[in-house]
Enzyme design. Structure first.
Site, PDB file in Angstrom:
ATOM      1  N   CYS A  79       0.958  -1.168   0.019  1.00 34.85           N
ATOM      2  CA  CYS A  79       0.040   0.077  -0.074  1.00 34.85           C
ATOM      3  C   CYS A  79       0.720   1.201   0.116  1.00 34.85           C
ATOM      4  O   CYS A  79       0.296   2.430  -0.284  1.00 34.85           O
ATOM      5  CB  CYS A  79      -0.944   0.132   1.286  1.00 34.85           C
ATOM      6  SG  CYS A  79      -2.072  -1.043   1.069  1.00 34.85           S
TER       7      CYS A  79
HETATM    8  N1  CO8 Z   1     -20.531  -9.737   7.066  1.00 33.39           N
HETATM    9  C1  CO8 Z   1     -20.987  -9.661   8.135  1.00 33.39           C
HETATM   10  N2  CO8 Z   1     -20.117 -10.091   9.195  1.00 33.39           N
HETATM   11  C2  CO8 Z   1     -19.014  -9.919   9.232  1.00 33.39           C
HETATM   12  C3  CO8 Z   1     -18.286 -10.047   8.047  1.00 33.39           C
HETATM   13  C4  CO8 Z   1     -19.073  -9.661   6.749  1.00 33.39           C
HETATM   14  N3  CO8 Z   1     -18.281  -9.676   5.614  1.00 33.39           N
HETATM   15  N4  CO8 Z   1     -17.082 -10.091   8.000  1.00 33.39           N
HETATM   16  C5  CO8 Z   1     -16.589 -10.303   9.625  1.00 33.39           C
HETATM   17  N5  CO8 Z   1     -17.949 -10.380  10.074  1.00 33.39           N
HETATM   18  C6  CO8 Z   1     -18.316 -10.572  11.431  1.00 33.39           C
HETATM   19  C7  CO8 Z   1     -16.992 -11.157  12.053  1.00 33.39           C
HETATM   20  O1  CO8 Z   1     -17.366 -12.663  11.996  1.00 33.39           O
HETATM   21  C8  CO8 Z   1     -17.188 -10.743  13.548  1.00 33.39           C
HETATM   22  O2  CO8 Z   1     -18.199 -11.628  14.356  1.00 33.39           O
HETATM   23  P1  CO8 Z   1     -18.057 -12.107  15.779  1.00 33.39           P
HETATM   24  O3  CO8 Z   1     -17.858 -10.402  16.462  1.00 33.39           O
HETATM   25  O4  CO8 Z   1     -19.154 -12.704  16.208  1.00 33.39           O
HETATM   26  O5  CO8 Z   1     -16.739 -12.596  16.012  1.00 33.39           O
HETATM   27  C9  CO8 Z   1     -17.700  -9.420  13.508  1.00 33.39           C
HETATM   28  O6  CO8 Z   1     -18.176  -9.202  12.388  1.00 33.39           O
HETATM   29  C10 CO8 Z   1     -16.400  -8.426  13.612  1.00 33.39           C
HETATM   30  O7  CO8 Z   1     -15.539  -8.987  12.767  1.00 33.39           O
HETATM   31  P2  CO8 Z   1     -13.757  -8.075  12.532  1.00 33.39           P
HETATM   32  O8  CO8 Z   1     -13.306  -8.004  14.098  1.00 33.39           O
HETATM   33  O9  CO8 Z   1     -13.026  -9.127  11.791  1.00 33.39           O
HETATM   34  O10 CO8 Z   1     -14.307  -6.912  11.984  1.00 33.39           O
HETATM   35  P3  CO8 Z   1     -13.560  -5.386  12.198  1.00 33.39           P
HETATM   36  O11 CO8 Z   1     -14.597  -4.692  12.890  1.00 33.39           O
HETATM   37  O12 CO8 Z   1     -12.177  -5.451  12.661  1.00 33.39           O
HETATM   38  O13 CO8 Z   1     -13.561  -5.139  10.467  1.00 33.39           O
HETATM   39  C11 CO8 Z   1     -11.869  -4.883   8.919  1.00 33.39           C
HETATM   40  C12 CO8 Z   1     -12.970  -5.641   9.731  1.00 33.39           C
HETATM   41  C13 CO8 Z   1     -12.981  -4.053   8.010  1.00 33.39           C
HETATM   42  C14 CO8 Z   1     -10.960  -5.771   8.113  1.00 33.39           C
HETATM   43  C15 CO8 Z   1     -11.248  -4.100   9.612  1.00 33.39           C
HETATM   44  O14 CO8 Z   1     -10.388  -4.793  10.666  1.00 33.39           O
HETATM   45  C16 CO8 Z   1      -9.948  -3.401   9.275  1.00 33.39           C
HETATM   46  O15 CO8 Z   1     -10.065  -2.630   7.975  1.00 33.39           O
HETATM   47  N6  CO8 Z   1      -8.695  -3.372   9.382  1.00 33.39           N
HETATM   48  C17 CO8 Z   1      -7.427  -2.568   8.775  1.00 33.39           C
HETATM   49  C18 CO8 Z   1      -7.271  -3.503   7.625  1.00 33.39           C
HETATM   50  C19 CO8 Z   1      -6.227  -2.541   6.853  1.00 33.39           C
HETATM   51  O16 CO8 Z   1      -6.179  -1.469   6.859  1.00 33.39           O
HETATM   52  N7  CO8 Z   1      -5.636  -3.759   6.028  1.00 33.39           N
HETATM   53  C20 CO8 Z   1      -4.648  -2.673   5.271  1.00 33.39           C
HETATM   54  C21 CO8 Z   1      -4.643  -3.761   4.088  1.00 33.39           C
HETATM   55  S1  CO8 Z   1      -4.064  -3.136   2.405  1.00 33.39           S
HETATM   56  C22 CO8 Z   1      -2.443  -3.317   2.071  1.00 33.39           C
HETATM   57  O17 CO8 Z   1      -1.652  -3.116   2.724  1.00 33.39           O
HETATM   58  C23 CO8 Z   1      -2.267  -3.837   0.600  1.00 33.39           C
HETATM   59  C24 CO8 Z   1      -1.971  -5.211   0.364  1.00 33.39           C
HETATM   60  C25 CO8 Z   1      -1.680  -5.402  -1.057  1.00 33.39           C
HETATM   61  C26 CO8 Z   1      -2.981  -5.327  -1.904  1.00 33.39           C
HETATM   62  C27 CO8 Z   1      -3.469  -6.641  -1.980  1.00 33.39           C
HETATM   63  C28 CO8 Z   1      -4.502  -6.424  -3.095  1.00 33.39           C
HETATM   64  C29 CO8 Z   1      -5.666  -7.686  -3.143  1.00 33.39           C
END
Ligand code: CO8
Length: 374
Positions: free
Chosen positions: A157
């Site tokens: 990124c």
């Molecule tokens: N629908 C419904 N519920 C869901 C879903 C969904 N799609 N997904 C997860 N849930 C549920 C989970 O099961 C969980 O349920 P429970 O509490 O019962 O266990 C609940 O929702 C909460 O799950 P999470 O804790 O995982 O949810 P978050 O609130 O943490 O949100 C995110 C998830 C949005 C992924 C968040 O953690 C986030 O954005 N984190 C930062 C990520 C980030 O910045 N990453 C950078 C990556 S990009 C990068 O570096 C480039 C890489 C190279 C590119 C690659 C290209 C492909």
């Protein structure tokens, strides 16, 4: 290194097709139903767990993403495929990544008021390269009619900000006069659309910037690069094991670690404070008060992350225009995100005004660049 470096032009290519959260979730849920039906016996005897539906409300609340642009919509939304359908092209044709790179690059070159032949270095800086070699940048250099040299680089990124620093160093040292940094990101090629935790995160796009030596840039044009800071901290929390050695161990072929995998919560917790600290320390060392900043264009991965970082940097809740969002429309486009925000939300700044362009992501990697409008 006495001369200054100036960003004189930016460009943005947005693919014509978009997928809303609702469309993406409908396709994911159709796949879940097909999967659970096909494995009904194993689910009933407890040998595998039933898959769970995704939710558009969750996606928007957890990330701020409402939609994403993609190179191919039909292949992604087909619950029997869930991979973009992008036919291979003969080597005699332009590759798709080169094509979208050139669409952004030509805009940036026009905006800079120069010709492609005046570009004497091309850096393709992106997370996802289409092939190993020849470098994408050399194909782009030839397609544009640029001169000099070209190379690819990948800092996930942070590829764009790290690329801008390379370009800035090149013009300051005199190894190039006009550098094009281009970020073609076909993120959907490496996204697992069958993974509920991450299927909504990424979109496709290409961005480009032209960096010139201050002496060559027209008076009053562009953004002077006052300072750039790069930081990397090794982490496995965002990882993709795709690579040329995959074929050397057949047992791993097709496994999900060959696509994007992350521990989103850990990334959130570890990266936000590190980004805010880096920007704050950088501003302090330059004698700039955060409230003197007109804008920060942050990496676009998650709205809650950006709100937290912007609050830490400013020491207050910033107004929406101080930390613009494009994530709702584009989703995470890896290295291109902060450049899209810069491209779309910079025209109103006046000469002398200060701003920060900042990326962060896999590696971990953090790049922050302080800019002054000329
Ligand atoms: N629908 C419904 N519920 C869901 C879903 C969904 N799609 N997904 C997860 N849930 C549920 C989970 O099961 C969980 O349920 P429970 O509490 O019962 O266990 C609940 O929702 C909460 O799950 P999470 O804790 O995982 O949810 P978050 O609130 O943490 O949100 C995110 C998830 C949005 C992924 C968040 O953690 C986030 O954005 N984190 C930062 C990520 C980030 O910045 N990453 C950078 C990556 S990009 C990068 O570096 C480039 C890489 C190279 C590119 C690659 C290209 C492909």
């Amino acid at each position: 290194m006495s001369t200054s470096a100036v960003i004189t032009g930016t460009g943005l290519y947005t693919p014509p097709e978009a997928i809303s959260n609702e469309e993406l979730v409908a396709s994911f849920n159709a796949w879940v139903d097909l999967h659970n039906e096909a494995h009904a016996d194993e689910i009933a005897n407890g040998s595998i767990e039933a898959k769970t539906h995704s939710s558009a409300e969750f996606i928007e609340k957890a990330s701020g993403i409402k939609s994403r642009y993609v190179i191919n919509k039909a292949g992604i939304l087909d619950p029997h495929r869930m991979v973009p359908d992008i036919p291979e092209r003969p080597n005699t044709d332009s590759s798709v990544m080169c094509e979208i790179a050139c669409l952004a690059a030509n805009q940036a070159i026009d905006a800079a008021g120069i010709t492609p032949a005046e570009v004497d270095a091309v850096i393709v800086a992106a997370s996802n390269m289409q092939r190993a070699y020849p470098a994408m940048a050399i194909e782009v250099q030839a397609a544009l009619g640029a001169t000099g040299f070209a190379f690819d680089m990948n800092v996930a990124c942070s590829s764009a900000t790290f690329g801008i620093q390379q370009a800035s160093d090149a013009v300051k040292s005199g190894s190039a006069q006009r550098v094009l940094v281009v970020n073609p990101e076909i993120c959907t090629g490496h996204l697992n659309f069958r993974d509920r935790d991450s299927h909504f995160i990424f979109g496709d796009v290409a961005t480009a910037v032209v960096i010139e030596a201050g002496a060559d840039a027209e008076d009053g044009m562009g953004w002077e690069i006052l300072d750039s800071r790069m930081q990397t901290l090794f982490s496995n929390n965002i990882r993709n094991n795709f690579g040329f050695l995959n074929r050397a161990d057949e047992s791993g072929i097709g496994h999900l670690d060959k696509l994007f995998v992350q521990e989103g919560r850990k990334v959130f917790k570890e990266v936000c404070p590190a980004v805010a600290e880096q920007i704050t320390a950088q501003l302090q060392s330059l004698g700039i008060n955060a409230n003197d900043l007109k804008r920060i264009w942050l990496h676009q991965a998650n709205q809650n992350m950006n709100d937290l970082i912007a609050r830490k940097v400013f020491g207050r809740d910033p107004a929406p225009e101080e930390s613009p969002t494009i994530l709702d429309e584009y989703a995470n486009t890896s290295s291109a995100g902060s450049i899209i925000a810069f491209h779309k939300h910079s025209a109103d700044l006046r000469p002398g005004e200060l701003a920060v362009l900042c990326s962060f992501g896999a590696g971990y990697s953090i790049g922050s660049i302080v800019l002054r409008k000329r």
